[in-house]
Design a protein around this motif. Structure first.
Motif, PDB file in Angstrom:
ATOM      1  N   MET A  45      -7.287 -33.793 146.353  1.00  8.41           N
ATOM      2  CA  MET A  45      -7.064 -33.272 145.006  1.00  8.41           C
ATOM      3  C   MET A  45      -5.719 -32.571 144.947  1.00  8.41           C
ATOM      4  O   MET A  45      -5.310 -31.912 145.907  1.00  8.41           O
ATOM      5  CB  MET A  45      -8.193 -32.308 144.625  1.00  8.41           C
ATOM      6  CG  MET A  45      -8.102 -31.772 143.206  1.00  8.41           C
ATOM      7  SD  MET A  45      -9.599 -30.877 142.698  1.00  8.41           S
ATOM      8  CE  MET A  45     -10.745 -32.250 142.516  1.00  8.41           C
ATOM      9  N   ASN A  46      -5.013 -32.705 143.825  1.00  9.44           N
ATOM     10  CA  ASN A  46      -3.736 -32.039 143.617  1.00  9.44           C
ATOM     11  C   ASN A  46      -3.990 -30.655 143.012  1.00  9.44           C
ATOM     12  O   ASN A  46      -4.387 -30.534 141.858  1.00  9.44           O
ATOM     13  CB  ASN A  46      -2.841 -32.845 142.685  1.00  9.44           C
ATOM     14  CG  ASN A  46      -2.443 -34.180 143.293  1.00  9.44           C
ATOM     15  OD1 ASN A  46      -2.129 -34.251 144.475  1.00  9.44           O
ATOM     16  ND2 ASN A  46      -2.467 -35.233 142.498  1.00  9.44           N
ATOM     17  N   VAL A  47      -3.769 -29.631 143.809  1.00 11.95           N
ATOM     18  CA  VAL A  47      -4.055 -28.255 143.408  1.00 11.95           C
ATOM     19  C   VAL A  47      -2.741 -27.514 143.194  1.00 11.95           C
ATOM     20  O   VAL A  47      -1.896 -27.444 144.095  1.00 11.95           O
ATOM     21  CB  VAL A  47      -4.886 -27.519 144.478  1.00 11.95           C
ATOM     22  CG1 VAL A  47      -5.175 -26.087 144.045  1.00 11.95           C
ATOM     23  CG2 VAL A  47      -6.182 -28.273 144.765  1.00 11.95           C
ATOM     24  N   ALA A  48      -2.558 -26.959 142.008  1.00 17.92           N
ATOM     25  CA  ALA A  48      -1.404 -26.102 141.716  1.00 17.92           C
ATOM     26  C   ALA A  48      -1.867 -24.655 141.725  1.00 17.92           C
ATOM     27  O   ALA A  48      -2.856 -24.307 141.088  1.00 17.92           O
ATOM     28  CB  ALA A  48      -0.794 -26.461 140.363  1.00 17.92           C
ATOM     29  N   ILE A  49      -1.161 -23.816 142.470  1.00 16.99           N
ATOM     30  CA  ILE A  49      -1.484 -22.393 142.545  1.00 16.99           C
ATOM     31  C   ILE A  49      -0.314 -21.601 142.001  1.00 16.99           C
ATOM     32  O   ILE A  49       0.825 -21.794 142.433  1.00 16.99           O
ATOM     33  CB  ILE A  49      -1.764 -21.960 143.994  1.00 16.99           C
ATOM     34  CG1 ILE A  49      -2.919 -22.774 144.589  1.00 16.99           C
ATOM     35  CG2 ILE A  49      -2.081 -20.472 144.058  1.00 16.99           C
ATOM     36  CD1 ILE A  49      -3.206 -22.452 146.054  1.00 16.99           C
TER      37      ILE A  49
END
Length: 356
Positions: free
Chosen positions: A1-5
């Motif tokens: 999954m592409n997770v942006a923090i």
């Protein structure tokens, strides 16, 4: 999954509880197979780091603190909108100000998001009318994580949130355990951390001869002078890299966090417990949720010097008690706050967010 923090500040340029937790979380998520991108403020003096995730430095005008924050938020919003097709879920560290950016980006692009109350972003901001409105907007709009049941109760009593859930900090568990004789404090040397309360509580006790204070801040000189005045043999180490904190915990017999206000669930408490140290801490924010009073440490009221002294002396004078409490503290952290446990809970939330 592409997770942006999203996190306003980030190591190695800024070292704090939220910043350190975000870096370790990004590493753990990357190790679990996720593609992670951390969006954080640019300072113009960034140190190159070798990490298993991407860091996007958000431009901002540094002529004043207000302009820096305002331009950072505007640029962050623009960058997230630009990258919307590469983001499966947006994780906003701190409800203010990053959580509100998540709200805006969600309404502009449909990217699913959630926010995380870390302590100071809530307790120090909620009484400002503008910031309170921003916090309320996020609480009404999406899932918001908090670090403990105590913080959840505070937020629920103050607002009418849509969905507040508890998810504590993750912690690296060292291979070995502490085996020293020192009383250890780790944190910023600011008034809210209560180090002056600790020094006064220790004055005249056997434990006053073995105190290690790790951290720096605006109160350092004042606290050093107070220690001298009270006859407390305190070693002020100054700020150290997060990776080096364990070296000082190893020298401890117990860990003390005498904060008077404003805590969420401090990394330092969990790291101390993971190292096998019992903890004496004050009942602020979510601190008490991490300590089983009388089993893994003790909880006292903020500012209660006599009670703090009594509890420290109880543990310090009994090495066997200290070791047994520390062993129980370590076991509790492994079961509840190890990165395997935290990542698994985050993955369940990611799946829920993307299915909405």
């Amino acid at each position: 999954m592409n997770v942006a923090i999203t996190v306003k500040e980030f190591p190695p340029d800024i070292i704090g509880g939220t910043e350190t937790q975000t870096r370790r979380m990004a590493r753990a998520l990357s190790g679990a197979g996720h593609d992670v991108t951390v969006y954080t403020k640019a300072y113009g003096r960034e140190t190159e780091v070798d990490e298993p995730y991407e860091i996007v430095r958000v431009p901002n005008c540094r002529r004043s603190s207000f302009l820096s924050t305002l331009t950072y938020l505007l640029a962050l919003t623009a960058l997230l909108v630009r990258d919307r097709n590469e983001i499966d879920v947006l994780q906003c560290m701190m409800i203010y100000p990053n959580g509100f950016v998540g709200t805006v980006v969600h309404y502009l692009t449909g990217v699913p998001y959630f926010a995380w109350i870390r302590g100071g972003d809530y307790y120090f901001m909620k009484d400002n009318p503008v910031k309170r409105w921003l916090i309320r907007t996020v609480l009404w709009d999406t899932t918001v994580l908090v670090q403990s049941e105590a913080v959840r109760a505070d937020v629920t009593a103050e607002f009418d949130p849509t969905d507040v859930r508890v998810l504590g900090n993750g912690v690296d568990v060292p291979a070995g355990t502490a085996s020293g004789d020192e009383i250890v404090f780790v944190g910023r040397l600011e008034e809210q951390k209560g180090v002056a309360v600790l020094l006064r509580a220790l004055a005249g006790t056997e434990a006053a001869s073995a105190v290690t204070v790790v951290g720096d801040g605006s109160r350092r000189s004042e606290l050093e002078a107070l220690a001298d005045e009270l006859g407390v043999d305190a070693t002020f180490v100054g700020e150290v890299a997060p990776e080096a904190v364990g070296e000082y915990l190893e020298r401890g017999r117990l860990f003390v966090l005498p904060s008077v206000r404003g805590e969420g669930l401090p990394n330092a408490v969990l790291e101390a417990m993971a190292a096998g140290l019992p903890v004496v801490a004050t009942d602020t924010g979510g601190v008490a949720d991490a300590i089983v009073d009388g089993e893994t440490g003790y909880v006292v009221d903020p500012g209660d010097e006599q009670r703090l002294r009594d509890r420290i002396e109880t543990i310090y004078a009994d090495e066997q008690r200290a070791r047994e409490m520390g062993e129980r503290a370590r076991e509790y952290v492994i079961e509840t706050y190890s990165w395997d446990a935290i990542v698994g809970r985050l993955e369940a939330l990611y799946a829920e967010c993307t299915d909405r």
